[in-house]
Design an enzyme around this catalytic site. Sequence first.
Site, PDB file in Angstrom:
ATOM      1  N   CYS A 377       2.062 -32.609  10.602  1.00 11.07           N
ATOM      2  CA  CYS A 377       2.103 -34.016  11.003  1.00 11.07           C
ATOM      3  C   CYS A 377       3.548 -34.454  11.242  1.00 11.07           C
ATOM      4  CB  CYS A 377       1.449 -34.884   9.932  1.00 11.07           C
ATOM      5  SG  CYS A 377       1.685 -36.663  10.181  1.00 11.07           S
ATOM      6  N   CYS A 380       4.793 -37.004   8.707  1.00 14.16           N
ATOM      7  CA  CYS A 380       5.134 -36.397   7.426  1.00 14.16           C
ATOM      8  C   CYS A 380       6.485 -35.700   7.530  1.00 14.16           C
ATOM      9  CB  CYS A 380       4.058 -35.389   7.011  1.00 14.16           C
ATOM     10  SG  CYS A 380       2.418 -36.100   6.721  1.00 14.16           S
TER      11      CYS A 380
END
Length: 457
Positions: A377, A380
């Site tokens: 991600c 993230c």
Amino acid sequence: MALAASSVSNLLHFAVSSDAKAPRIGSVQPLNWPHVLSSGVNYLRRGCRVKPINSQSQRNDLFVPLAVNTLASEVVEKAETVDYDGLAKDFEDASPLEIMDQALEKFGNDIAIAFSGAEDVALIEYARLTGRPFRVFSLDTGRLNSETYQFFDAVEKHYGIHIEYMFPDAVEVQGLVRNKGLFSFYEDGHQECCRVRKVRPLRRALKGLRAWITGQRKDQSPGTRSEIPVVQVDPVFEGLDGGIGSLIKWNPLANVDGKDIWNFLRTMNVPVNSLHSQGYVSIGCEPCTRPVLPWQHEREGRWWWEDSKAKECGLHKGNLKQGDIPQLNGNGNGTPLVNDIFISQNLVNLNRTGIENLSRLVNRKEPWLVVLYAPWCQFCQAMEGSYVELGEKLAGSGVKVGKFRADGEQKEFAKAELQLGSFPTILFFPKHSSKAIKYPSEKRDVDSLLAFVNALR
């Protein structure tokens, strides 16, 4: 060839330039049209001039006549075979205006511009500059920004055209919303909603055409659009004749940089969507589109909660190749194989048993801050530095800082038990409470995260 009024009673209004009118998408289907099966396409070119008597109408008409009394047409047929792969190579260095002119000349009333409400207005401007009649259609998903609807209206008035809007099937939308709610795409991906609201309406529209014109550019999505040609046999959708190879797809802007498109729009002083001035670059439905930061790619504002490298809604599914599909990990559970993140001696790596035990405790010795993450991600990855620094700051403070990888096989558990909505999700487990508190902000800098912890510890 003169046709009786009853033969054309279901001809509908469509978008053309102010000096000509053409049949609505899907309204006329000549008989005995040959199927085309490859990039070398055999088709009948029908040059058709259609002018209903007394059909000139003002832009502010309250209704469109359902039929015309007399329709005259002159039809010239000429069979020819076109090598579209070769044509794409010939037009590789051509200007968008040249490509647009060729597309409109070759297909006449059987081609239409797909207008998305973003910088696709460049296509309409190029079409106007050719001096040829042209048609425009757009997909109204029912979830567009109000600014996009205002933009549609401004474009119609500026060019003196009627955009033909294609709508999703009401029964299908009703079933989707009743069964899964208004925002199911945040939980299980955007493909199902896009299929109902965009792909199927587009499929209906294209069944009335032999070619369509899109605003795809190679620089829009390096993962899926880097190899699009200026013209191709559509690999996914079917045209008027039906079957594979029955639809031609033109991409006049394929080789144009985004900055050059915007220079063109400013030079020609055409309407643009006001969302562009608010940081939106690639514009889709309101719930699935947001502004991007200066350093982000334009497609990062679309379906930002997903892990997919293939940022496509299904309208250009043919762009996706096997190489675009992320590799799977050794368990074959669909999780991309990437290096782990949030690696620090100050962060506790929790497994499934660890996070389950932590969430069940009523009286903890210490409060915990835990990030639910997926290493692929981008959001993230973007907060990795600040979260690791936060772990350093809280070391020895009495607050434990941990991480739990919540994608793949753990995703359904995390959604059901840990409030996972999108990645990353940050939870604070208080010392004397079993209920975790979800961090509500998208600000993931050290100071913001520390303020959240200090307010609850």
